[in-house]
Enzyme design. Structure first.
Site, mmCIF file in Angstrom:
data_model
loop_
_atom_site.group_PDB
_atom_site.id
_atom_site.type_symbol
_atom_site.label_atom_id
_atom_site.label_comp_id
_atom_site.label_asym_id
_atom_site.label_seq_id
_atom_site.Cartn_x
_atom_site.Cartn_y
_atom_site.Cartn_z
ATOM 1 N N GLY A 91 58.138 81.126 93.567
ATOM 2 C CA GLY A 91 58.533 81.058 94.965
ATOM 3 C C GLY A 91 58.912 82.433 95.462
ATOM 4 N N GLY B 137 64.142 87.622 97.883
ATOM 5 C CA GLY B 137 63.374 88.146 96.762
ATOM 6 C C GLY B 137 62.334 87.146 96.319
ATOM 7 C CG ASP C 4 72.271 72.482 100.917
ATOM 8 O OD1 ASP C 4 72.350 71.566 101.758
ATOM 9 O OD2 ASP C 4 71.299 73.230 100.820
#
Length: 565
Positions: free
Chosen positions: A29, A34, A144
């Protein structure tokens, strides 16, 4: 030593071949912070390595935040969280490495195979509760927890993404205030301004188990405001949760955090033991959880690889096979550096305008009826900073070229798989890191059709300024006279096709402010020929460390003119 070699998106020419002694073998990813790489340790172990962009590495505040993240990840130990391996936050480009976790996310699995049932559902609820116990025992609240942050690994669920986790005993390092989390999964007390707490994670656990059992988000879908109202209304949709889990799930999703069960109480109930057994992470509870997973967990099937028959150039396109990447296979979920709010443009009107070099309207681009093919190209904002480009060779989308109105979906009834051409994953960083000035738009382009090619030009992006004198959510941001920042319009920054489906790109805007509207509108010949094109705009905020919402849930808020204090 592992001898099999899973399939990963290939490394790009500029990617490192080695990071801290780990040999990179593929990409998992990428984002504004980054990239995440699949890599092999010297012993042959497959790992996930998160590497910070070089320009961000020169920012002391960012280094401090990344160092904090590495510290948080290193604190958590348990069978249902990825194992932390190593980090070097003092390197020229900081990095951290964790265990590689394979498998679909819960959201992917539910979409492709439906809800979990029986012993697997019970094992899922138990494993996620165990992960929260380990996280809380390390002095952290996750903040989250949602279906996209749990991977269904072969040996059980794994809770990911401590990108916005917060240490209970410290103040999070952020560049701005605000509510972190994803609408529909944020506890009601947080919406009212309370600080993050372990009870808020329990609320998310209850919603997550309900989603796993029913395939539905307990508070539905919609805009951030709509989701918040439903959460505050306190009436989650729990129909379909099995009787064995309903009391725990109902209590966990309750309005009063003081009345919710603790993680320890929840885990004790699931394990059929007493609370004292599960208080200490080093107690017998870990063995009990492992036993539940070993006996009840069924390894999920891999994500479906969608295939489509090759189609003629002038027929609707079908999705090409694509490799699983990002959170679906990685023990690290990369979080974008910019926060996005969005509008995209569709209506029934037959006219439209192009974006001029000054940001204003120019002459009409195609009239549809006079075009030989009637081809139309529409851009949709699919998630946070992710644009999906759709091409309709027959003009049946009935869209207005240019920009018109706010929304985040294609017209009702449109089958996205029939029209998708490419995805454009966009982030913003400083153009000049030392001076913290200007804006650089960076990203990755992926071709998703079965034939042909797609071209991205620097002029497809325009940065527009915001302010009190302009509509914060305009129908068409290019026609109200606001200052525009442009790049050379004809400069090709990336071309993708079936043979070379992936490319990276960057476009510099040296004088653009750190907050504004980023418009994206492909050129009329981006897919070949001449097409009517409908674009989108988003709000970018370079100072924001993490996206405050998941754009899949459609939030529209004004873009600030300057960095909040």
């Amino acid at each position: 030593m592992t001898t099999d070699v899973p399939s990963f998106p290939p490394l790009k020419p500029r990617d490192p071949v080695e990071i801290g002694g780990y040999r990179t073998v593929g990409r998992l990813g990428a984002g504004g912070m980054g990239a995440v790489y699949a890599a092999r340790s010297p012993a042959g172990e497959l790992v996930a390595v998160k590497l910070v962009h070089g320009d961000l590495a020169t920012d002391p505040e960012f280094r401090a935040r990344f160092r904090r993240e590495a510290d948080l990840v290193g604190r958590v130990v348990g069978p249902c969280v990825p194992r932390f391996l190593a980090q070097d936050t003092a390197a020229d480009q900081p990095w951290l490495a964790t265990e590689y976790v394979s498998g679909p996310t819960l959201r992917q699995h539910v979409r492709e195979h439906g809800p979990l049932t029986g012993a697997s559902l019970h094992a899922f609820a138990t494993g996620v509760a165990e992960a929260l116990r380990a996280i809380h025992a390390a002095g952290i609240v996750h903040r989250d927890l949602k279906p996209g942050n749990v991977i269904l690994a072969p040996d059980g669920p794994k809770v990911l993404d401590f990108g916005i986790a917060r240490a209970i005993d410290e103040t999070a390092i952020t560049r701005t205030g605000g509510l972190f989390g994803t609408p529909g999964w944020v506890a009601p007390e947080l919406l009212k301004g309370a600080p993050p707490s372990v009870a808020a994670d329990v609320f998310a656990w209850g919603g997550l188990v309900a989603y796993a059992a029913t395939g539905r988000s307990p508070f539905g879908t919609g805009s951030a405001e709509t989701m918040a109202v439903r959460v505050l209304d306190g009436k989650p949709d729990l129909a379909g949760v099995p009787d064995s889990l309903m009391p725990l799930v109902r209590a966990a999703t309750g309005q009063d955090p003081r009345q919710r069960p603790t993680v320890e109480q929840t885990l004790a109930e699931l394990l059929g033991t007493d609370r004292a057994t599960v208080v200490d992470p080093g107690s017998d509870a870990t063995e009990l959880v492992t036993r539940v997973l070993r006996q009840g967990w069924e390894a999920p099937p891999p994500p479906t690889v969608f295939t489509g028959d090759p189609v003629p150039r002038r027929r609707p396109r079908r999705r090409r096979p694509r490799l699983l990447s990002g959170a679906a296979v990685s023990a690290l979920v990369l979080v974008a550096s910019a926060a996005w709010v969005a509008g995209d443009r569709f209506s029934q009107e037959p006219v439209g305008t192009d974006v001029g070099a000054d940001g204003g309207a120019t002459e009409e681009v195609g009239d549809g009826a006079g075009d030989e093919t009637g081809e139309q190209v529409a851009v949709e904002i699919a998630s946070n900073g992710l644009f999906m480009v759709h091409s309709d060779p027959d003009g049946t989308l009935d869209l207005t070229p240019g920009f018109d109105g706010a929304g985040s979906a294609l017209p009702e009834g449109v089958d996205r798989a029939e029209f998708v051409v490419a995805s454009v994953d966009v982030n913003t960083v400083y153009a000049d890191v030392q001076r913290q000035s200007g804006v650089k738009v960076i990203g990755e382009l992926e071709y998703l059709a079965d034939e042909g090619e797609f071209t991205l030009r620097a002029g497809d992006f325009v940065l527009l300024e915001v302010g009190d004198e302009w509509d914060p959510l305009p129908d068409d941001p290019t026609v109200d006279g606001r200052p525009a920042h442009t790049a050379p319009g004809d400069e090709v920054v990336a071309t993708v096709s079936t043979d070379t489906p992936n490319a990276e790109f960057e476009v510099d805007f040296a004088d653009a402010p750190q907050s504004g509207l980023l418009t994206y509108r492909p050129a009329a010949n981006a897919v070949g020929g001449t097409a009517e094109v409908a674009g989108v705009y988003t709000c970018y905020m370079n100072w924001h460390p993490y996206p405050p919402v998941d754009m899949t849930d459609e939030e529209y808020v004004p873009c600030p003119t300057e960095r909040p204090e």
